[in-house]
Write a protein that holds these residues in place. Structure first.
Motif, PDB file in Angstrom:
ATOM      1  N   ALA A 122       0.832  -1.210   0.000  1.00  0.00           N
ATOM      2  CA  ALA A 122       0.000   0.000   0.000  1.00  0.00           C
ATOM      3  C   ALA A 122       0.862   1.254   0.000  1.00  0.00           C
ATOM      4  O   ALA A 122       0.592   2.206  -0.743  1.00  0.00           O
ATOM      5  N   LEU A 123       1.910   1.265   0.816  1.00  0.00           N
ATOM      6  CA  LEU A 123       2.793   2.438   0.861  1.00  0.00           C
ATOM      7  C   LEU A 123       3.405   2.686  -0.508  1.00  0.00           C
ATOM      8  O   LEU A 123       3.448   3.820  -0.989  1.00  0.00           O
ATOM      9  N   HIS A 126       0.916   4.265  -2.920  1.00  0.00           N
ATOM     10  CA  HIS A 126       0.695   5.687  -2.628  1.00  0.00           C
ATOM     11  C   HIS A 126       1.900   6.525  -3.044  1.00  0.00           C
ATOM     12  O   HIS A 126       1.749   7.645  -3.535  1.00  0.00           O
ATOM     13  N   ALA A 129       1.918   6.903  -6.843  1.00  0.00           N
ATOM     14  CA  ALA A 129       0.883   7.847  -7.266  1.00  0.00           C
ATOM     15  C   ALA A 129       1.196   9.273  -6.798  1.00  0.00           C
ATOM     16  O   ALA A 129       0.479  10.206  -7.148  1.00  0.00           O
ATOM     17  N   ASP A 131       0.661  10.350  -3.961  1.00  0.00           N
ATOM     18  CA  ASP A 131      -0.509  10.711  -3.162  1.00  0.00           C
ATOM     19  C   ASP A 131      -0.045  10.988  -1.736  1.00  0.00           C
ATOM     20  O   ASP A 131       0.081  10.076  -0.916  1.00  0.00           O
ATOM     21  N   GLU A 132       0.208  12.249  -1.477  1.00  0.00           N
ATOM     22  CA  GLU A 132       0.813  12.643  -0.213  1.00  0.00           C
ATOM     23  C   GLU A 132      -0.047  12.291   1.000  1.00  0.00           C
ATOM     24  O   GLU A 132       0.460  11.790   2.007  1.00  0.00           O
ATOM     25  N   LYS A 134      -2.414   9.918   1.425  1.00  0.00           N
ATOM     26  CA  LYS A 134      -2.466   8.469   1.686  1.00  0.00           C
ATOM     27  C   LYS A 134      -1.099   7.942   2.100  1.00  0.00           C
ATOM     28  O   LYS A 134      -1.001   7.038   2.930  1.00  0.00           O
ATOM     29  N   PHE A 135      -0.050   8.501   1.535  1.00  0.00           N
ATOM     30  CA  PHE A 135       1.306   8.092   1.903  1.00  0.00           C
ATOM     31  C   PHE A 135       1.569   8.423   3.375  1.00  0.00           C
ATOM     32  O   PHE A 135       2.037   7.570   4.134  1.00  0.00           O
ATOM     33  N   LYS A 136       1.255   9.642   3.777  1.00  0.00           N
ATOM     34  CA  LYS A 136       1.445  10.046   5.180  1.00  0.00           C
ATOM     35  C   LYS A 136       0.639   9.154   6.111  1.00  0.00           C
ATOM     36  O   LYS A 136       1.116   8.760   7.175  1.00  0.00           O
ATOM     37  N   SER A 138      -0.245   6.061   5.601  1.00  0.00           N
ATOM     38  CA  SER A 138       0.399   4.743   5.654  1.00  0.00           C
ATOM     39  C   SER A 138       1.636   4.765   6.556  1.00  0.00           C
ATOM     40  O   SER A 138       1.896   3.802   7.269  1.00  0.00           O
TER      41      SER A 138
END
Length: 145
Positions: A122-123, A126, A129, A131-132, A134-136, A138
């Protein structure tokens, strides 16, 4: 691909050879490309392009700084560097550097030890992508029971 996107290629590594645009003003270009030729097996595939480019640029900047070369704040791959710095803060500089040169399995295992089995995938999605949010999330997630 770069020309079609309106991007000027600064350099690339291909089959052990480094190519650098002679007109580049990017201080890290040559070091960055040399590092790509020395990356550990599986790093790019298992870590993804965001961490591949981000880690390569961080290591290039670090090497040049240690060598006394002034490295400007402008960087190649600014988004990838930003995501990689966040991963490095969690995992540690040594773990990230070891993963780059020796392969990423220990880093991924440590991440999943901290965050839970299957969380690396998942990380990585993100990060790829960019995708800040969702990354944060995760990175901040607590390990499930």
């Amino acid at each position: 691909d770069d020309a079609a996107a309106g991007v000027l290629t600064q350099g690339f590594a291909w089959k052990g050879v480094v190519y650098v645009n002679g007109k580049t003003t990017l201080v890290t270009a040559t070091t960055h490309e040399i590092l790509h030729n020395n990356v550990g097996a599986g790093f790019r595939a298992k870590m993804g392009e965001t961490f591949n480019e981000g880690t390569t640029e961080l290591l290039a900047r670090r090497a040049l700084s240690v060598a006394g070369v002034t490295v400007p704040s402008v960087t190649a791959y600014p988004d990838q560097v930003k995501f990689t710095v966040r991963l490095q803060k969690l995992m540690g500089e040594k773990v990230l550097t070891d993963a780059y040169f020796s392969g990423p399995d220990a880093l991924i295992a440590k991440f999943e030890e901290l965050k839970g089995v299957g969380t690396w995938a998942a990380l990585k999605v993100h990060a790829e992508a960019l995708d800040e949010a969702k990354f944060k999330a995760s990175l901040a997630a607590k390990k499930g029971k």
